[in-house]
Scaffold this active site. Structure first.
Site, PDB file in Angstrom:
ATOM      1  N   GLU A 165       3.690   4.273  12.070  1.00 57.53           N
ATOM      2  CA  GLU A 165       4.739   5.027  11.369  1.00 57.53           C
ATOM      3  C   GLU A 165       4.858   6.466  11.871  1.00 57.53           C
ATOM      4  OE1 GLU A 165       4.200   5.351   7.106  1.00 57.53           O
ATOM      5  OE2 GLU A 165       6.153   6.271   6.824  1.00 57.53           O
ATOM      6  N   LYS A 207       7.311   1.446  12.096  1.00 57.49           N
ATOM      7  CA  LYS A 207       7.920   1.890  10.831  1.00 57.49           C
ATOM      8  C   LYS A 207       8.581   3.244  11.068  1.00 57.49           C
ATOM      9  CE  LYS A 207       6.834   2.845   6.000  1.00 57.49           C
ATOM     10  NZ  LYS A 207       6.168   2.332   4.815  1.00 57.49           N
TER      11      LYS A 207
HETATM   12  P1  13P Z   1       9.169   6.326   1.730  1.00 59.87           P
HETATM   13  O1  13P Z   1       9.985   5.069   1.839  1.00 59.87           O
HETATM   14  O2  13P Z   1       9.137   6.905   0.343  1.00 59.87           O
HETATM   15  O3  13P Z   1       9.495   7.311   2.796  1.00 59.87           O
HETATM   16  O4  13P Z   1       7.647   5.904   1.954  1.00 59.87           O
HETATM   17  C1  13P Z   1       7.325   5.067   2.999  1.00 59.87           C
HETATM   18  C2  13P Z   1       5.951   5.331   3.398  1.00 59.87           C
HETATM   19  O5  13P Z   1       5.181   4.412   3.574  1.00 59.87           O
HETATM   20  C3  13P Z   1       5.516   6.727   3.623  1.00 59.87           C
HETATM   21  O6  13P Z   1       4.327   6.739   4.329  1.00 59.87           O
END
Ligand code: 13P
Length: 322
Positions: A165, A207
């Protein structure tokens, strides 16, 4: 994790973040309140129809539901995969004022082995990049990409699927174009580091943020504009990536879903789905708290958001029969 019509629920807020969200809705932030809130989410009837996996934090993975089952076991028994956030948060990056590096690599392999033994199927690591006129720097992008790749390689050695991510934040008044340019630079650096560490792309879920304008920008892009800009940036990703699961990043829940539905209309070599946190759970937390912690009220709000997002990513051939 990226099966058709299903997404991943991010319920992995750190103890600090979850505590402040509970306090905001008037609930004392105890370990048991955090546990009870996550139990409400996991036991939502029918949730597995739209959710393939749930990301927890370390605290939750070590807690049990009221019936005594550990969260990982209860998640599997409900038809979903349990995962765990393994970074320890974004900390100031020495030498680069205003930028962060996401920490947690020390001792990571041993922790991953422990999570696998507890039943986790996948892990998540979030790196954070902020846009200003002259940030993010190449140094911060490279340092965070390097950490993400070391994490991903360690996950694959431990038998866990890495969710990678790299989040470009919505904070600021930048344009959608600027978000596209920065997101593309970040993805290029992450892909280069993943390749350098020999990470098997077919076993990675990326992500990313959607490509949107900054939260303080006066013009709000339409779902079609967001979709086109987002898919345009994603086109540079390797075709053998297992899937792409978007974070919501602070977009309001309806907008995140509308953008997701528009993105889904584009053809891509990898499945596209959601891994939302706030856009899925905010309405549930509000309803749960406002109703004096009514499980039914919280679960109805979560089920609504799950159904809307699941419909947004359901392939057209399945929509006809749904
Ligand atoms: P949000 O969808 O609230 O951005 O959170 C996703 C997430 O896993 C943040 O690390």
């Amino acid at each position: 994790m990226v099966s058709p019509g299903r997404g991943i629920l991010a319920a992995d807020e750190s103890i600090k973040t979850m505590s402040s969200r509970l306090e905001k809705v008037g609930i004392a932030p105890t370990a048991d309140a955090r546990r009870a809130y996550r139990e409400m989410l996991v036991t939502t009837p029918g949730i597995a129809e739209g959710i393939s996996g749930i990301i927890f934090c370390d605290e939750t993975l070590n807690q049990q539901l009221s019936d005594g089952r550990p969260f990982a076991q209860a998640t599997r028994e409900a038809g979903m995969l349990p995962g765990v956030k393994v970074d320890t948060g974004a900390k100031p990056l020495a030498g680069r004022p205003g930028e962060t590096i996401t920490e947690g690599l020390d001792g990571l392999s041993a922790r991953l082995a422990g999570y696998a033994a507890q039943g986790a199927a996948f892990a998540k690591w979030r790196a954070v990049l902020r846009i200003t006129d002259d940030l993010p720097s190449t140094t911060a992008i490279r340092a965070n990409a390097h950490a993400l790749a070391r994490y991903a390689a360690a996950c694959q050695e431990a038998g866990l699927v890495p969710i990678v991510e790299p989040e470009v934040l919505m904070d600021g008044d930048h344009t959608l174009r600027r978000c596209a340019e920065v997101t593309a630079r970040v993805h290029a650096a992450v892909m280069a580091e993943l390749a350098a560490f020999g990470v098997d792309m077919a076993g990675v879920v990326l992500k990313p943020n959607m490509v949107v304008e900054g939260a303080d920008h006066p013009h709000r892009a339409t779902p079609e504009e967001v979709a086109e800009a987002t898919v345009d940036v994603l086109r540079a990703l390797p075709g053998d990536l297992a899937g792409v699961a978007f974070l919501s990043g602070g977009q309001d829940p309806a907008r995140a879903t509308a953008n997701l539905a528009a993105i889904q209309l584009h053809h891509t070599p990898w499945p596209l789905t959601f891994s939302f946190g706030r856009a899925l759970v905010d309405p549930a937390l509000t309803a749960w708290a406002a109703s004096g912690r009514s499980t039914v009220a919280g679960q109805e709000a979560l089920a609504d958001r799950v159904a809307a997002n699941s419909a947004a990513v359901r392939p057209r051939e399945l929509q006809a029969t749904a």
